[in-house]
Design an enzyme around this catalytic site. Structure first.
Site, PDB file in Angstrom:
ATOM      1  N   TYR A 168      -1.669  -6.659  -0.358  1.00  0.00           N
ATOM      2  CA  TYR A 168      -1.738  -5.892   1.582  1.00  0.00           C
ATOM      3  C   TYR A 168      -0.871  -5.787   1.710  1.00  0.00           C
ATOM      4  O   TYR A 168      -0.665  -5.251   3.770  1.00  0.00           O
ATOM      5  CB  TYR A 168      -2.821  -5.029   0.682  1.00  0.00           C
ATOM      6  CG  TYR A 168      -2.764  -3.157   2.020  1.00  0.00           C
ATOM      7  CD1 TYR A 168      -2.416  -2.356   1.237  1.00  0.00           C
ATOM      8  CD2 TYR A 168      -3.333  -4.145   2.737  1.00  0.00           C
ATOM      9  CE1 TYR A 168      -2.231  -0.850   1.883  1.00  0.00           C
ATOM     10  CE2 TYR A 168      -3.216  -1.866   2.796  1.00  0.00           C
ATOM     11  CZ  TYR A 168      -3.016  -1.639   2.819  1.00  0.00           C
ATOM     12  OH  TYR A 168      -3.114   0.188   3.576  1.00  0.00           O
ATOM     13  N   LYS A 172       2.356  -4.890   4.323  1.00  0.00           N
ATOM     14  CA  LYS A 172       2.470  -3.976   5.462  1.00  0.00           C
ATOM     15  C   LYS A 172       2.578  -4.595   6.952  1.00  0.00           C
ATOM     16  O   LYS A 172       3.605  -4.064   7.260  1.00  0.00           O
ATOM     17  CB  LYS A 172       0.765  -3.470   5.706  1.00  0.00           C
ATOM     18  CG  LYS A 172       0.028  -2.280   4.706  1.00  0.00           C
ATOM     19  CD  LYS A 172       1.152  -1.456   4.838  1.00  0.00           C
ATOM     20  CE  LYS A 172       0.048  -0.357   2.894  1.00  0.00           C
ATOM     21  NZ  LYS A 172       1.397   0.961   2.914  1.00  0.00           N
TER      22      LYS A 172
END
Length: 263
Positions: A168, A172
């Site tokens: 993640y 991002k």
């Protein structure tokens, strides 16, 4: 001394630079949470919204008004063909596409040392490569719009290191840097590209960590304003960056984080 070349001036300002009347916006991950809040905010500001998600329609939040001509679309950002189809559907339904919000995303938690390659690549495929697929699919329609804008939904996790969320965090970080690169490449086409980086938001994606008292105590201590961001907090920033009010803002990431990244 001037060589006679014309110097481009600013575009004509709309009557209300925060409004989207006559404009069409495509929002991915729009079934619930941040995406639903962004879609609803755009609709309230006059946009016609093409809301897209992989979630079946009977599981969508009822965020969009019944009037206004808004449409819902089934989208899987893991598929370039699905991304292109949704753009075609949106343009066919509404005649144009002016704005894109790349919000679709997933999370997988666990230590990097034991995370499976499948879990790692699955998160990147949705969050990072999915943002690329959707942006690339929308590019011709955005270019044709004349003055278009894109916002990628990143995260503070893409700026600071967070335990047990390697895929993640990396995805991002990539989404936010992608906004910079696309802003540079697409500026000649009058397409602005920015990103937002929210801190923790009370949505389904964070339900597990919000149930962990120790985690939440540490998280709140890291946010100077002392609270989570709401979906509306994020939607307000996204719609500002999309709007003519941000006409000279491109290639930026705005953190909606109560000051978390200023430490």
């Amino acid at each position: 001394m001037s060589d006679g070349a014309a110097v481009p001036g600013p575009p004509t300002a709309p009557a209300d630079p925060v409004r989207f009347d006559g404009r069409v916006a495509l929002v991915t991950g729009a079934a619930r949470g941040i995406g639903a809040a962004v879609a609803a905010r755009l609709a309230r500001l006059g946009a016609t919204v093409a809301a897209a998600d992989i979630v079946p329609e009977d599981r969508w939040e009822d965020a969009l008004p019944a009037d206004g001509g808004h449409t819902r679309h089934r989208l899987d950002v893991r598929s370039a063909a699905s991304c292109r189809r949704v753009v075609r559907e949106a343009v066919a339904a509404h005649g144009r596409l002016d704005h894109l919000v790349n919000n679709a995303g997933i999370v997988s938690r666990g230590p990097a040392a034991t995370m499976s390659e499948e879990d790692f690549t699955r998160v990147l495929d949705v969050n990072l490569t999915g943002t690329f697929r959707m942006s690339q699919a929308a590019y011709p329609a955005l270019r044709a719009a004349g003055l278009a804008s894109v916002v990628n939904v990143g995260s503070t996790n893409g700026h600071i290191a967070v335990l047990d969320t390697l895929g993640y965090c990396v995805s991002k970080a990539g989404v936010m840097h992608m906004a910079r690169v696309l802003a540079l490449e697409w500026a000649p086409d009058n397409i602005r590209v920015n990103a937002v980086g929210p801190t923790i938001v009370p949505t389904g994606m964070t339900e597990d960590v919000r149930a962990d008292e120790a985690y939440m105590a540490d998280k709140m201590a890291s946010i100077p304003l002392g609270r989570m961001a709401t979906p509306l907090d994020v939607a307000l920033t996204v719609t500002h960056l999309l709007s003519p009010a941000a006409a000279m803002t491109t290639g930026q990431t705005v953190f909606v984080d109560g000051g978390a990244v200023i430490h």
